[in-house]
Design an enzyme around this catalytic site. Structure first.
Site, PDB file in Angstrom:
ATOM      1  N   CYS A  37       5.027  -0.708   6.487  1.00  6.18           N
ATOM      2  CA  CYS A  37       6.412  -1.192   6.577  1.00  6.18           C
ATOM      3  C   CYS A  37       6.673  -2.198   7.690  1.00  6.18           C
ATOM      4  O   CYS A  37       7.030  -3.343   7.422  1.00  6.18           O
ATOM      5  CB  CYS A  37       7.352  -0.002   6.708  1.00  6.18           C
ATOM      6  SG  CYS A  37       7.349   1.003   5.216  1.00  6.18           S
ATOM      7  N   ARG A  83      -2.836   1.035   6.059  1.00  8.37           N
ATOM      8  CA  ARG A  83      -2.382  -0.344   5.893  1.00  8.37           C
ATOM      9  C   ARG A  83      -2.010  -0.920   7.263  1.00  8.37           C
ATOM     10  O   ARG A  83      -1.251  -0.316   7.997  1.00  8.37           O
ATOM     11  CB  ARG A  83      -1.191  -0.384   4.917  1.00  8.37           C
ATOM     12  CG  ARG A  83      -1.635  -0.137   3.480  1.00  8.37           C
ATOM     13  CD  ARG A  83      -0.482  -0.123   2.515  1.00  8.37           C
ATOM     14  NE  ARG A  83       0.188   1.161   2.485  1.00  8.37           N
ATOM     15  CZ  ARG A  83       1.141   1.488   1.597  1.00  8.37           C
ATOM     16  NH1 ARG A  83       1.507   0.611   0.694  1.00  8.37           N
ATOM     17  NH2 ARG A  83       1.723   2.680   1.607  1.00  8.37           N
TER      18      ARG A  83
HETATM   19  N1  LIG Z   1       5.639   3.987   2.787  1.00 12.18           N
HETATM   20  C1  LIG Z   1       6.725   4.110   3.524  1.00 12.18           C
HETATM   21  O1  LIG Z   1       6.728   4.774   4.563  1.00 12.18           O
HETATM   22  C2  LIG Z   1       8.008   3.450   3.097  1.00 12.18           C
HETATM   23  C3  LIG Z   1       9.220   3.853   3.704  1.00 12.18           C
HETATM   24  C4  LIG Z   1      10.406   3.245   3.296  1.00 12.18           C
HETATM   25  C5  LIG Z   1      10.380   2.242   2.331  1.00 12.18           C
HETATM   26  N2  LIG Z   1       9.187   1.864   1.777  1.00 12.18           N
HETATM   27  C6  LIG Z   1       9.212   0.824   0.738  1.00 12.18           C
HETATM   28  O2  LIG Z   1       9.105   1.459  -0.530  1.00 12.18           O
HETATM   29  C7  LIG Z   1       8.335   0.659  -1.426  1.00 12.18           C
HETATM   30  C8  LIG Z   1       7.153   1.444  -1.939  1.00 12.18           C
HETATM   31  O3  LIG Z   1       6.295   1.726  -0.852  1.00 12.18           O
HETATM   32  P1  LIG Z   1       5.105   2.777  -0.974  1.00 12.18           P
HETATM   33  O4  LIG Z   1       4.516   2.905   0.370  1.00 12.18           O
HETATM   34  O5  LIG Z   1       5.581   3.971  -1.699  1.00 12.18           O
HETATM   35  O6  LIG Z   1       4.105   1.948  -1.935  1.00 12.18           O
HETATM   36  P2  LIG Z   1       2.760   2.468  -2.618  1.00 12.18           P
HETATM   37  O7  LIG Z   1       1.869   1.284  -2.656  1.00 12.18           O
HETATM   38  O8  LIG Z   1       2.307   3.736  -1.990  1.00 12.18           O
HETATM   39  O9  LIG Z   1       3.219   2.830  -4.114  1.00 12.18           O
HETATM   40  C9  LIG Z   1       3.664   1.889  -5.054  1.00 12.18           C
HETATM   41  C10 LIG Z   1       3.265   2.396  -6.434  1.00 12.18           C
HETATM   42  O10 LIG Z   1       3.915   1.594  -7.425  1.00 12.18           O
HETATM   43  C11 LIG Z   1       3.049   1.455  -8.542  1.00 12.18           C
HETATM   44  N3  LIG Z   1       3.500   0.340  -9.372  1.00 12.18           N
HETATM   45  C12 LIG Z   1       3.412  -0.992  -9.148  1.00 12.18           C
HETATM   46  N4  LIG Z   1       4.000  -1.687 -10.160  1.00 12.18           N
HETATM   47  C13 LIG Z   1       4.501  -0.775 -11.030  1.00 12.18           C
HETATM   48  C14 LIG Z   1       5.242  -0.874 -12.257  1.00 12.18           C
HETATM   49  N5  LIG Z   1       5.621  -2.055 -12.766  1.00 12.18           N
HETATM   50  N6  LIG Z   1       5.563   0.271 -12.891  1.00 12.18           N
HETATM   51  C15 LIG Z   1       5.210   1.477 -12.371  1.00 12.18           C
HETATM   52  N7  LIG Z   1       4.521   1.618 -11.228  1.00 12.18           N
HETATM   53  C16 LIG Z   1       4.166   0.514 -10.552  1.00 12.18           C
HETATM   54  C17 LIG Z   1       1.686   1.282  -7.889  1.00 12.18           C
HETATM   55  O11 LIG Z   1       0.634   1.565  -8.799  1.00 12.18           O
HETATM   56  C18 LIG Z   1       1.766   2.293  -6.724  1.00 12.18           C
HETATM   57  O12 LIG Z   1       1.253   3.558  -7.075  1.00 12.18           O
HETATM   58  C19 LIG Z   1       7.978  -0.593  -0.641  1.00 12.18           C
HETATM   59  O13 LIG Z   1       8.930  -1.584  -0.871  1.00 12.18           O
HETATM   60  C20 LIG Z   1       8.055  -0.128   0.799  1.00 12.18           C
HETATM   61  O14 LIG Z   1       8.335  -1.190   1.680  1.00 12.18           O
HETATM   62  C21 LIG Z   1       8.022   2.451   2.131  1.00 12.18           C
END
Ligand SMILES: NC(=O)c1ccc[n+]([C@@H]2O[C@H](COP(=O)([O-])OP(=O)(O)OC[C@H]3O[C@@H](n4cnc5c(N)ncnc54)[C@H](O)[C@@H]3O)[C@@H](O)[C@H]2O)c1
Length: 450
Positions: A266, A334
């Protein structure tokens, strides 16, 4: 309520599981078939404390399901959370291809009203693009079906994600129609029984709020890291300075720890994306640019300290590394500072033996097989025969080590503490050459190194 969560990653899985925990019917959809198969077999694709139990409980109760059938996902939920990744593109801007693909999938298959919730961290204006993408697909089908788009950024912290989702500080909802606000209030009512946590605002402000929060936190870290560098030069102790300023309620005690740089999925990408958004709107956010530059530099500091001690050629040295994940209680690597440190050490010829309580499988994937990089199953096994130990992640298990045992195991008694988690006095009394971050001064009760 029937809810579809698109994207079964850190945010999607936690949101889906916690929403099911409150009695909702939840279907998590992911394009990664391997991930869905693993979840359907009771496996966990990520490490997040407590998540496994919540998932198992709700799967058993028949409230939580996983699929890679996109169309099934669209038909299932009245509420469609988009929680897919938004990684940085080459310019640092958030890459919206996954968000927009998810939106198009909704537009292509929906047959009744949908509340589309942007949960991913997305730049200001994304909700408009999501709305346009869905409208385009509906127009292509020649149908007119009502839908709403809202922004509901997520503030959970990896490592405490379940707790954060179940007990949020605030729930930001950016919405522009009453039906959407009503549904979002109902959806989050179980998470705010004690007091109202919903902050309803316009969509653009909600989108910006998420970036503002992460940028502010990253700024505190970079500021403290720069102060740590200065404290070393001036003979002061940044840990004492931290305590001194944290006592001021206007400043507060959180996020004031100097270390070897912030990482994770993030802060780095969100700081870049916000700076990029500003740039595109004709404004330079100079503070933010400095925050990022300071962090890039900070990630090098630990390797510089190793070189300062051993010289630039490390080919005869073995360095143990404790901690691979970007922070404790997660396997997420990451942008982790460990990646920079290990890369630097290997480039200088060192052999590296790394230990992490949960991220070793991820490290093997990240680094691939490398001749001079090995892994050890315990912290003590990692330091056996090592010339030095570098601590990169502040896992609790590293905080109170047996210094005498360590000294007996290591070839040279040297510790680079990238997170200031050890007691300098104890380390030095045990005979270690102890190198912290920004702690040049000795405190009154610390005896000089022997
Ligand atoms: N990880 C954190 O701590 C955190 C906290 C707050 C906000 N966020 C935000 O939330 C979002 C997700 O982050 P994350 O860490 O969960 O990501 P991640 O990479 O762990 O998970 C994303 C998932 O989405 C799937 N995906 C991609 N395209 C898709 C589609 N068209 N249909 C269905 N699935 C699909 C991927 O295969 C993957 O499993 C980002 O924008 C991130 O900035 C993350």
């Amino acid at each position: 309520m029937k809810i579809t969560v698109v994207g079964a990653g850190y945010v999607g899985l936690v949101s889906g599981a916690c929403l099911a925990e409150m009695g909702n019917d939840v279907l998590c959809v992911d394009v990664d078939a391997g991930r869905i198969a693993m979840l359907n077999e009771g496996g966990m694709p990520i490490y997040e404390p407590g998540l496994k139990e919540v998932i198992a409980r709700n799967v058993d109760a028949g409230r939580l399901h996983f699929t890679n059938d996109i169309e099934r996902g669209v038909h299932f939920g009245t509420v469609q959370f988009i929680a897919v990744g938004t990684p940085p593109d080459e310019d640092g801007a958030a890459d919206l291809q996954y968000v927009l693909a998810a939106a198009r999938n909704i537009g292509r298959a929906m047959t009744d009203y949908k509340l589309v919730v942007d949960k991913s961290t997305v730049p200001v204006g994304t909700a408009d693009r999501v709305r346009a993408a869905i409208a385009e697909e509906l127009a292509a089908r020649g149908v007119d079906i009502p839908f709403s788009v809202v922004s509901n950024p997520e503030f959970l912290k990896e490592g405490a994600a379940v707790e954060d989702f179940m007990r949020p500080d605030r729930i930001i909802v950016g919405a522009e129609d009453d039906r959407a606000v009503h549904l979002m209030s109902a959806l989050y009512a179980p998470f705010q029984r004690n007091h109202d946590k919903l902050v309803v605002m316009d969509i653009r402000s909600a989108e910006l709020t998420k970036y503002a929060a992460n940028a502010m936190l990253a700024t505190r870290i970079s500021f403290m890291n720069e102060l740590a560098l200065l404290a070393e030069r001036l003979g002061a102790d940044v840990e004492l300075v931290r305590k001194g300023i944290g006592a001021d309620p206007r400043i507060g005690r959180h996020f004031l720890y100097a270390g070897c740089g912030y990482g994770g999925s993030c802060f780095p990408k969100d700081v870049k994306a916000l700076a990029r958004s500003a740039h595109e709107s004709g404004l330079r956010l100079q503070v933010l640019e400095a925050v990022e530059a300071a962090n890039e530099r900070q990630k090098q500091v630990l390797a510089e300290k190793v070189v300062q001690h051993f010289g630039p050629d490390l080919s005869s040295r073995t360095i143990a590394v404790w901690g691979l994940s970007f922070k404790p209680d997660t396997d997420d690597m990451r942008e982790a500072p460990s990646r920079v440190l290990i890369g630097d050490l290997l480039a200088r010829g060192a052999r590296v033996v790394a230990h992490d309580p949960v991220a070793q499988h991820e490290a093997r994937r990240v680094f691939g097989p490398l001749e001079r990089l090995a892994y050890a199953d315990t912290p003590l096994a990692a330091i056996e025969g090592a010339d030095a130990l570098a601590i990169v992640t502040e896992w609790k298990a590293f905080r109170a080590p047996d210094f005498d045992r360590m000294k007996a195991l290591m070839r040279e008694a040297v510790i680079f503490d990238g997170r200031n988690i050890l007691d300098p006095a104890l380390a030095r009394e045990a005979g270690f050459h102890y190198v912290p971050m920004g702690r040049a001064a000795r405190t009154a009760h610390e005896s000089p190194a022997r």
